[in-house]
Write a protein that holds these residues in place. Structure first.
Motif, short mmCIF file in Angstrom:
data_model
loop_
_atom_site.label_atom_id
_atom_site.label_comp_id
_atom_site.label_asym_id
_atom_site.label_seq_id
_atom_site.Cartn_x
_atom_site.Cartn_y
_atom_site.Cartn_z
N UNK A 266 5.15 1.76 8.91
CA UNK A 266 5.18 2.81 8.67
C UNK A 266 5.34 3.97 9.63
N UNK A 267 5.45 5.25 9.01
CA UNK A 267 6.15 6.23 10.99
C UNK A 267 5.44 7.66 9.82
N UNK A 268 5.39 8.70 10.87
CA UNK A 268 4.45 9.98 10.81
C UNK A 268 5.51 10.89 11.23
N UNK B 255 0.14 5.43 7.07
CA UNK B 255 -0.43 6.87 7.15
C UNK B 255 -1.06 7.70 6.24
N UNK B 256 -1.35 8.57 6.96
CA UNK B 256 -2.30 9.54 5.49
C UNK B 256 -1.95 10.63 5.51
N UNK B 257 -1.41 10.91 6.74
CA UNK B 257 -1.02 12.62 7.34
C UNK B 257 0.10 12.64 7.81
N UNK B 258 1.03 13.55 8.19
CA UNK B 258 2.47 13.30 8.07
C UNK B 258 2.00 13.54 10.09
N UNK B 259 1.02 13.35 10.57
CA UNK B 259 0.80 13.80 12.64
C UNK B 259 0.35 12.20 13.20
N UNK C 58 0.77 -1.38 0.04
CA UNK C 58 -0.06 -0.11 -0.39
C UNK C 58 0.87 1.24 -0.05
N UNK C 59 0.90 2.47 -0.82
CA UNK C 59 1.17 3.07 -0.92
C UNK C 59 0.39 4.61 -1.00
N UNK C 60 0.62 5.08 0.06
CA UNK C 60 0.04 7.20 0.32
C UNK C 60 0.45 7.70 -0.36
N UNK D 108 -6.37 13.07 -1.63
CA UNK D 108 -5.29 11.48 -1.65
C UNK D 108 -5.44 10.33 -2.25
N UNK D 109 -3.67 10.27 -2.24
CA UNK D 109 -3.81 9.09 -3.17
C UNK D 109 -3.75 7.64 -2.78
N UNK D 110 -4.42 6.96 -3.32
CA UNK D 110 -3.93 5.26 -2.79
C UNK D 110 -3.53 4.21 -4.04
#
Length: 409
Positions: A334-336, A385-389, A94-96, A105-107
């Protein structure tokens, strides 16, 4: 595992790895310390920190109690994204492309020779779909299997990179125009061996790195615009197929590397990216494949086939903590970058959210368990994650024809 066929040869665990997979302590019934952190020499968890010495400490804290619906209350399930196909059982499938200032947002997720590319409106209701196919020689359609896809974000441009059994394709970020094709070299001495590319990451300010089944890492020099992409360097420190590549997501401390590569044997290499990539240290294999890696503020987070997450110092390669995070094979991390939240997904149907931090007084690496989500009867193969936070995340599962999304409760 493509189309319910025999598992791909580069994913099949050995007999010893299967035994370790079953015997891993943690959710399957073994003993562990708070938060699943096991004792590391000098780590102060489950042993005398003065007795061994030298490896720092790891602290774990339970962040929440389990609520109804299989989660722990920090996140809630949102409207899922339909797919026109399903997801293959591949690492990091999965890439976001995070929305940032945009409302979209793209997936993307891989199945067989095709890539499903979905653009979602900010309200999560409207979707647009695009299918990309593996190609040979730049234009001809191919039946070769895709092994991974990822968006690579550079300061000057964003490219969508596809890796397959035949080569590497690079597209503009929306998948509309292919700007580069690179064919893989098949060794003449062993043409019957499976050749493939896997492991994709942007590094430095103008490089994209892609791993191969031979263990080499191709470094592509990306121009500000256009198609004049060249292979500037080939890194040859691994002797087993590359599984994942990650670049520094935070701020690398002085002396720490800013890229890490992992392979099927479980060894890691930490690099300093630049005009010439320099190997800073090599972390030897510990008897289990490493499927996914992340790098944040000088800390390497690595997920393994025995369900463990291990945390290393990027400057020295020293092991600082290990967590018995899952009962089965980890497929994605994954990491925010803005908060240090770490997301892990595995074959055991669980997704966990952790919080990494460094104690400024003692320089200890601390890890806190924040959330657990059970996705019933789903072998998770992608988690992002879908956002940097880290306030929202998405997951894919083997043979699952949708992308599940979760947001803050």
């Amino acid at each position: 595992r493509h189309h319910a066929a025999t598992p791909s040869p580069w994913l099949r665990p050995t007999a010893s790895e299967r035994r370790r997979d079953v015997e891993v302590p943690g959710r399957a019934g073994g003993t562990r310390g708070p938060g699943g952190v096991t004792g590391v020499p000098g780590g102060g968890m489950g042993g005398n920190p003065e007795a061994e010495g030298g490896l720092g400490t790891a602290r774990a804290r339970e962040g929440s109690t389990r609520g109804p619906g299989g989660g722990t209350g920090m996140y809630r399930k949102e409207l899922s994204i339909p797919l026109r196909s399903s997801s293959a059982a591949l690492y990091n499938n999965l890439s976001v492309l995070q929305a940032g200032g945009r409302s979209l947002a793209c997936f993307s997720t891989v199945h067989g020779p095709g890539l499903s590319l979905v653009t979602a409106d900010g309200d999560g209701i409207g979707f647009s779909h695009r299918q990309l196919q593996a190609k040979e020689g730049g234009t001809a359609l191919s039946t070769s299997l895709l092994t991974q896809a990822a968006w690579c974000v550079l300061p000057s441009r964003i490219l969508l990179v596809l890796a397959s059994q035949k080569g590497i394709q690079m597209y503009e970020s929306d998948g509309s125009i292919m700007v580069y094709w690179h064919a893989l070299d098949v060794p003449e001495s062993s043409p019957a061996e499976a050749a493939f590319a896997r492991g994709i990451a942007a590094a430095g300010r103008r490089f994209i790195c892609v791993g191969t089944s031979s263990g080499s890492v191709l470094v592509f020099d990306i121009p500000l615009k256009g198609t004049n992409i060249t292979v500037s360097e080939v890194l040859e420190q691994h002797h087993d197929p590359i599984t994942d590549i990650a670049a520094e997501l935070g701020q690398a401390p002085d002396g720490a590397g800013d890229m890490v590569t992992a392979d099927d044997a479980g060894s890691l290499c930490i690099w300093s990216a630049g005009e010439e990539f320099v190997l800073l240290c090599k972390i030897p294999a510990l008897g289990c494949s490493c499927s996914s890696v992340k790098l944040w503020n000088g800390v390497v987070a690595a997920g393994y086939g025995n369900g463990q997450i291990r945390l290393y110092e990027a400057a020295t390669g020293i092991l600082r903590a290990q967590v018995n995070a899952h009962a089965r094979w980890i497929y994605a991390l994954d990491l925010a970058p803005q908060t240090g939240k770490l997301l892990s997904g595995a074959e055991d149907s669980f997704v966990h959210v952790w919080k990494l931090s460094r104690n400024t007084d003692t320089d200890d690496i601390e890890i806190q368990h924040c959330h657990a989500e059970c996705v019933t009867d789903t072998q998770i193969c992608g988690a992002r994650f879908c956002d940097p936070e880290g306030n929202s995340f998405a997951i894919t599962g083997y043979d699952l024809s949708e992308i599940f999304r979760y947001g803050r409760a």
